[in-house]
Structures are given as C-alpha cells and as structure tokens.
Design a protein around this motif. Structure first.
Motif, PDB file in Angstrom:
ATOM      1  N   SER A   1       0.844  -1.193   0.000  1.00 12.15           N
ATOM      2  CA  SER A   1       0.000   0.000   0.000  1.00 12.15           C
ATOM      3  C   SER A   1       0.879   1.242   0.000  1.00 12.15           C
ATOM      4  O   SER A   1       2.085   1.152   0.245  1.00 12.15           O
ATOM      5  CB  SER A   1      -0.912   0.011   1.229  1.00 12.15           C
ATOM      6  N   GLY A   2       0.257   2.388  -0.310  1.00  8.67           N
ATOM      7  CA  GLY A   2       0.959   3.644  -0.175  1.00  8.67           C
ATOM      8  C   GLY A   2       1.294   4.365  -1.464  1.00  8.67           C
ATOM      9  O   GLY A   2       1.852   5.453  -1.427  1.00  8.67           O
TER      10      GLY A   2
ATOM     11  N   LEU B   1       6.637   9.936  -0.827  1.00 13.56           N
ATOM     12  CA  LEU B   1       5.639   8.895  -0.591  1.00 13.56           C
ATOM     13  C   LEU B   1       6.276   7.828   0.270  1.00 13.56           C
ATOM     14  O   LEU B   1       7.499   7.631   0.244  1.00 13.56           O
ATOM     15  CB  LEU B   1       5.164   8.252  -1.896  1.00 13.56           C
ATOM     16  N   ARG B   2       5.424   7.113   1.005  1.00 14.45           N
ATOM     17  CA  ARG B   2       5.907   5.996   1.806  1.00 14.45           C
ATOM     18  C   ARG B   2       5.103   4.752   1.446  1.00 14.45           C
ATOM     19  O   ARG B   2       3.874   4.748   1.562  1.00 14.45           O
ATOM     20  CB  ARG B   2       5.759   6.283   3.289  1.00 14.45           C
ATOM     21  N   LEU B   3       5.805   3.721   1.002  1.00 13.44           N
ATOM     22  CA  LEU B   3       5.174   2.455   0.682  1.00 13.44           C
ATOM     23  C   LEU B   3       5.327   1.497   1.856  1.00 13.44           C
ATOM     24  O   LEU B   3       6.343   1.511   2.560  1.00 13.44           O
ATOM     25  CB  LEU B   3       5.803   1.830  -0.558  1.00 13.44           C
ATOM     26  N   SER B   4       4.313   0.662   2.031  1.00 15.88           N
ATOM     27  CA  SER B   4       4.355  -0.372   3.063  1.00 15.88           C
ATOM     28  C   SER B   4       3.982  -1.707   2.438  1.00 15.88           C
ATOM     29  O   SER B   4       3.217  -1.757   1.471  1.00 15.88           O
ATOM     30  CB  SER B   4       3.362  -0.060   4.184  1.00 15.88           C
ATOM     31  N   CYS B   5       4.510  -2.768   3.002  1.00 12.02           N
ATOM     32  CA  CYS B   5       4.171  -4.108   2.527  1.00 12.02           C
ATOM     33  C   CYS B   5       4.225  -5.061   3.707  1.00 12.02           C
ATOM     34  O   CYS B   5       5.274  -5.225   4.329  1.00 12.02           O
ATOM     35  CB  CYS B   5       5.138  -4.550   1.436  1.00 12.02           C
TER      36      CYS B   5
ATOM     37  N   ARG C   1      17.996   9.128  -1.782  1.00 14.60           N
ATOM     38  CA  ARG C   1      16.615   9.631  -1.860  1.00 14.60           C
ATOM     39  C   ARG C   1      15.619   8.667  -1.220  1.00 14.60           C
ATOM     40  O   ARG C   1      14.631   9.100  -0.624  1.00 14.60           O
ATOM     41  CB  ARG C   1      16.229   9.864  -3.321  1.00 14.60           C
ATOM     42  N   PHE C   2      15.856   7.375  -1.360  1.00  9.64           N
ATOM     43  CA  PHE C   2      14.945   6.363  -0.830  1.00  9.64           C
ATOM     44  C   PHE C   2      15.576   5.690   0.392  1.00  9.64           C
ATOM     45  O   PHE C   2      16.801   5.522   0.467  1.00  9.64           O
ATOM     46  CB  PHE C   2      14.666   5.276  -1.866  1.00  9.64           C
ATOM     47  N   THR C   3      14.730   5.293   1.319  1.00  8.13           N
ATOM     48  CA  THR C   3      15.182   4.576   2.507  1.00  8.13           C
ATOM     49  C   THR C   3      14.286   3.368   2.734  1.00  8.13           C
ATOM     50  O   THR C   3      13.061   3.520   2.849  1.00  8.13           O
ATOM     51  CB  THR C   3      15.142   5.481   3.750  1.00  8.13           C
ATOM     52  N   ILE C   4      14.904   2.202   2.811  1.00  9.91           N
ATOM     53  CA  ILE C   4      14.157   0.982   3.096  1.00  9.91           C
ATOM     54  C   ILE C   4      14.345   0.628   4.569  1.00  9.91           C
ATOM     55  O   ILE C   4      15.420   0.833   5.144  1.00  9.91           O
ATOM     56  CB  ILE C   4      14.608  -0.180   2.183  1.00  9.91           C
TER      57      ILE C   4
ATOM     58  N   THR D   1       6.730  -6.451   8.213  1.00  8.90           N
ATOM     59  CA  THR D   1       6.435  -5.369   7.277  1.00  8.90           C
ATOM     60  C   THR D   1       7.721  -4.691   6.825  1.00  8.90           C
ATOM     61  O   THR D   1       8.638  -4.484   7.625  1.00  8.90           O
ATOM     62  CB  THR D   1       5.505  -4.335   7.942  1.00  8.90           C
ATOM     63  N   VAL D   2       7.745  -4.352   5.540  1.00  5.86           N
ATOM     64  CA  VAL D   2       8.847  -3.595   4.969  1.00  5.86           C
ATOM     65  C   VAL D   2       8.305  -2.267   4.463  1.00  5.86           C
ATOM     66  O   VAL D   2       7.163  -2.199   3.981  1.00  5.86           O
ATOM     67  CB  VAL D   2       9.556  -4.383   3.848  1.00  5.86           C
ATOM     68  N   TYR D   3       9.111  -1.221   4.594  1.00  4.58           N
ATOM     69  CA  TYR D   3       8.713   0.124   4.187  1.00  4.58           C
ATOM     70  C   TYR D   3       9.711   0.663   3.171  1.00  4.58           C
ATOM     71  O   TYR D   3      10.880   0.293   3.166  1.00  4.58           O
ATOM     72  CB  TYR D   3       8.684   1.056   5.398  1.00  4.58           C
ATOM     73  N   LEU D   4       9.221   1.577   2.351  1.00  7.32           N
ATOM     74  CA  LEU D   4      10.094   2.304   1.438  1.00  7.32           C
ATOM     75  C   LEU D   4       9.707   3.773   1.511  1.00  7.32           C
ATOM     76  O   LEU D   4       8.641   4.158   1.031  1.00  7.32           O
ATOM     77  CB  LEU D   4       9.977   1.790   0.003  1.00  7.32           C
ATOM     78  N   GLN D   5      10.556   4.567   2.128  1.00  9.76           N
ATOM     79  CA  GLN D   5      10.361   6.013   2.181  1.00  9.76           C
ATOM     80  C   GLN D   5      11.030   6.612   0.959  1.00  9.76           C
ATOM     81  O   GLN D   5      12.239   6.460   0.770  1.00  9.76           O
ATOM     82  CB  GLN D   5      10.963   6.586   3.457  1.00  9.76           C
ATOM     83  N   MET D   6      10.236   7.283   0.143  1.00 13.45           N
ATOM     84  CA  MET D   6      10.740   7.848  -1.101  1.00 13.45           C
ATOM     85  C   MET D   6      10.651   9.362  -1.029  1.00 13.45           C
ATOM     86  O   MET D   6       9.553   9.923  -0.933  1.00 13.45           O
ATOM     87  CB  MET D   6       9.921   7.319  -2.284  1.00 13.45           C
ATOM     88  N   ASN D   7      11.794  10.001  -1.062  1.00 10.86           N
ATOM     89  CA  ASN D   7      11.870  11.460  -1.024  1.00 10.86           C
ATOM     90  C   ASN D   7      12.461  11.985  -2.324  1.00 10.86           C
ATOM     91  O   ASN D   7      13.057  11.234  -3.098  1.00 10.86           O
ATOM     92  CB  ASN D   7      12.732  11.912   0.150  1.00 10.86           C
ATOM     93  N   SER D   8      12.295  13.268  -2.542  1.00 10.11           N
ATOM     94  CA  SER D   8      12.841  13.914  -3.746  1.00 10.11           C
ATOM     95  C   SER D   8      12.482  13.129  -5.008  1.00 10.11           C
ATOM     96  O   SER D   8      13.338  12.863  -5.861  1.00 10.11           O
ATOM     97  CB  SER D   8      14.365  14.056  -3.626  1.00 10.11           C
TER      98      SER D   8
END
Length: 120
Positions: A6-7, A17-21, A65-68, A76-83
C-alpha cells in the motif's frame, strides 16, 4: 502467504511517498524483503533490499533519496521515497524470501504492485 502493499499514488516532482508491505500467513521466518519497480516498456528492476540481519542495498538511481526499513515484529517492509522524480514513475512491487518451515528452503513471494506516479 500473502504480501499486501500500500501507499502508492500521485505526487509532484520533489515530493515524498511511503510504501508499506505486510506479509501474512503461516511461515517460519522471513529472510530478505525488498522493493522492485517496473516502468512501462521496461524490465522490472531492483530498487532496494534489506536482509533479516539489517544489511541494505539500493539501486544507484535511488541512493540518497529512498530509505528501506523493516519491522520484523509486524512482518512489514517500508520504502520512504523522497525527492521523487518523474523517472521514478512505475508500478512498485514488494518481494520477500520466506522460509516456510524449519527445513531452510526459501521461497519468493510478491505483492500485488502499487502505482507510483510522479508528475506535475
């Protein structure tokens, strides 16, 4: 075993944006978790992966730019996507290597994909 991502959404260039799984079902443990993406007309590519021990690898195009990250208690795994850039536009898929039993065999599982569109 199911992976529910999601996200995704529409965001302007430079936005975040921040993705979650989240993984659900019956299994022994999760090994690596990661994110891949596929843009129209292109092959699916690795974005970032995090091992169970915490080591991380990023595609060169997203470094800085991205942080996992992952929450092992929540599977759960996340992906924080900046810039974000227009070239980040793609369907993003989460992936997990899961050990179903104590026998040690790892099986790959994929989430359903979530669309990320970066456009003004």
């Amino acid at each position: 075993v199911q992976l529910q991502a999601s996200g995704g959404g529409l965001v302007q260039p430079g936005g975040s944006l921040r993705l979650s799984c989240a993984a659900s079902g019956y299994f022994f443990r999760i090994n690596a978790m990661g994110w891949y993406r596929q843009a129209p007309g292109k092959q699916r590519e690795l974005v970032a992966v995090i091992q169970s021990g915490g080591s991380i690898n990023y595609a060169d195009s997203v470094k800085g730019r991205f942080t996992i990250s992952r929450d092992n208690a929540k599977n759960t795994v996340y992906l924080q996507m900046n810039s974000l850039k227009p070239e980040d536009t793609a369907v993003y898929y989460c992936n997990a290597l899961i050990q179903l039993t104590t026998l040690g065999v790892l099986y790959p599982y994929w989430g359903q994909g979530t669309q990320v569109t970066v456009s003004s």
